[in-house]
Write a protein that holds these residues in place. Structure first.
Motif, PDB file in Angstrom:
ATOM      1  N   ASP A 137       0.942  -1.396  -0.020  1.00 39.61           N
ATOM      2  CA  ASP A 137       0.031   0.058   0.099  1.00 39.61           C
ATOM      3  C   ASP A 137       0.833   1.131   0.080  1.00 39.61           C
ATOM      4  O   ASP A 137       0.577   2.180  -0.648  1.00 39.61           O
ATOM      5  CB  ASP A 137      -1.000  -0.003   1.208  1.00 39.61           C
ATOM      6  CG  ASP A 137      -2.063  -1.105   1.224  1.00 39.61           C
ATOM      7  OD1 ASP A 137      -2.237  -1.608   0.115  1.00 39.61           O
ATOM      8  OD2 ASP A 137      -2.226  -1.611   2.191  1.00 39.61           O
ATOM      9  N   THR A 143       2.099   1.645  -3.539  1.00 40.71           N
ATOM     10  CA  THR A 143       1.087   2.381  -4.390  1.00 40.71           C
ATOM     11  C   THR A 143       0.904   3.756  -4.199  1.00 40.71           C
ATOM     12  O   THR A 143       0.953   4.511  -5.249  1.00 40.71           O
ATOM     13  CB  THR A 143      -0.227   1.476  -3.850  1.00 40.71           C
ATOM     14  OG1 THR A 143      -0.265   0.310  -4.371  1.00 40.71           O
ATOM     15  CG2 THR A 143      -1.339   2.253  -4.946  1.00 40.71           C
ATOM     16  N   THR A 171      -6.466   3.476  -1.790  1.00 38.12           N
ATOM     17  CA  THR A 171      -5.465   3.198  -0.607  1.00 38.12           C
ATOM     18  C   THR A 171      -5.825   4.109   0.542  1.00 38.12           C
ATOM     19  O   THR A 171      -5.775   3.705   1.754  1.00 38.12           O
ATOM     20  CB  THR A 171      -3.926   3.207  -1.081  1.00 38.12           C
ATOM     21  OG1 THR A 171      -3.797   2.536  -1.985  1.00 38.12           O
ATOM     22  CG2 THR A 171      -3.194   2.814   0.289  1.00 38.12           C
ATOM     23  N   LYS A 207      -8.797   3.246   2.396  1.00 43.62           N
ATOM     24  CA  LYS A 207      -8.554   1.796   3.430  1.00 43.62           C
ATOM     25  C   LYS A 207      -8.058   2.218   4.610  1.00 43.62           C
ATOM     26  O   LYS A 207      -8.253   1.295   5.641  1.00 43.62           O
ATOM     27  CB  LYS A 207      -7.566   0.960   2.149  1.00 43.62           C
ATOM     28  CG  LYS A 207      -7.069  -0.341   3.217  1.00 43.62           C
ATOM     29  CD  LYS A 207      -5.806  -1.032   2.199  1.00 43.62           C
ATOM     30  CE  LYS A 207      -5.786  -2.320   3.013  1.00 43.62           C
ATOM     31  NZ  LYS A 207      -4.632  -3.182   2.021  1.00 43.62           N
TER      32      LYS A 207
END
Length: 228
Positions: free
Chosen positions: A134, A137, A201, A204
């Motif tokens: 993550d 990313t 992301t 999240k």
């Protein structure tokens, strides 16, 4: 008696000056040795990163094939193994976090090649509290967008990066120059996928993304809540 005192004073001053000169010379030798050690480390690091980059071409081809064949789980395993390889590189301790080290070293190389003035203020721990994938990313997409936007600028190019963790909050801010006449349709196509990944992301981790798109500059600020 007076002449003796004057002579002693002169001798003492010369001795003191000699001692100071020796101390300065010793300090310079230490600094030179440290600089040479840092350069040697940087050369080894560069060689390891170059070898890793060369191997990534085959890895990316394999990942693409797995995704095309409908096997995202195996593709994700490949990505995680690649990240493990990045973390195993014995690098200069420029930044505590190995993922940040890798991407920022790559960013410096790209900025040098594209004549982009880079300013980076980074303080991030070895463990961010995020999954490494993550973190990759978000960081890779922000940096890719910044470099690509700078490429369209004919004049002064710059990227100003800020990356910090304060308590349980990870902050990533990036401002970059861009062309006022850049084709908006092309810009939107290029950025859409990366920004979507960044937003997904951030969501999240209960975070947020703020974008300020001005005629000659773009800034993005990402807040991620990832534990203490």
């Amino acid at each position: 008696m007076t002449a003796s005192l004057i002579l002693f004073d002169r001798m003492f001053r010369r001795w003191l000056a000699a001692q100071e000169a020796e101390a300065r010379e010793a300090l310079l030798r230490q600094e030179c040795a440290l600089e040479e050690k840092n350069r040697a480390q940087a050369r080894r690091y560069g060689e390891e990163v170059a070898a890793l980059r060369a191997g990534m071409d085959g890895m990316l081809g394999k990942i693409s094939a797995l995704l095309k064949n409908g096997d995202p789980a195996s593709a994700l395993d490949c990505v995680r193994r690649d990240l493990a390889g990045v973390q195993e590189i014995k690098r200069p301790k420029r930044y505590q976090n190995p993922v940040a080290d890798y991407f920022l070293a790559e960013l410096e190389s790209r900025c040098a090649a594209e004549r982009i003035a880079l300013s980076a203020n980074v303080s991030v721990p070895e463990k961010t509290g995020m999954d490494d994938l993550d973190f990759c990313t978000v960081l890779s997409n922000v940096l890719d967008n910044a470099v690509n936007a700078c490429r369209t600028v004919s004049g002064s190019r710059y990227i100003r990066l800020s990356l910090h963790k304060n308590g349980g909050v990870l902050f990533l801010g990036c401002e970059n120059s861009k062309s006022e006449t850049e084709d908006r349709d092309e810009k939107n196509r290029r950025r859409h996928f990366g920004l979507r990944n960044i937003r997904e992301t951030a969501e999240k981790y209960g975070g947020e993304v703020r974008i300020d798109d001005r005629p000659e500059a773009l800034s993005i600020r990402v807040l991620l809540y990832c534990g203490g």
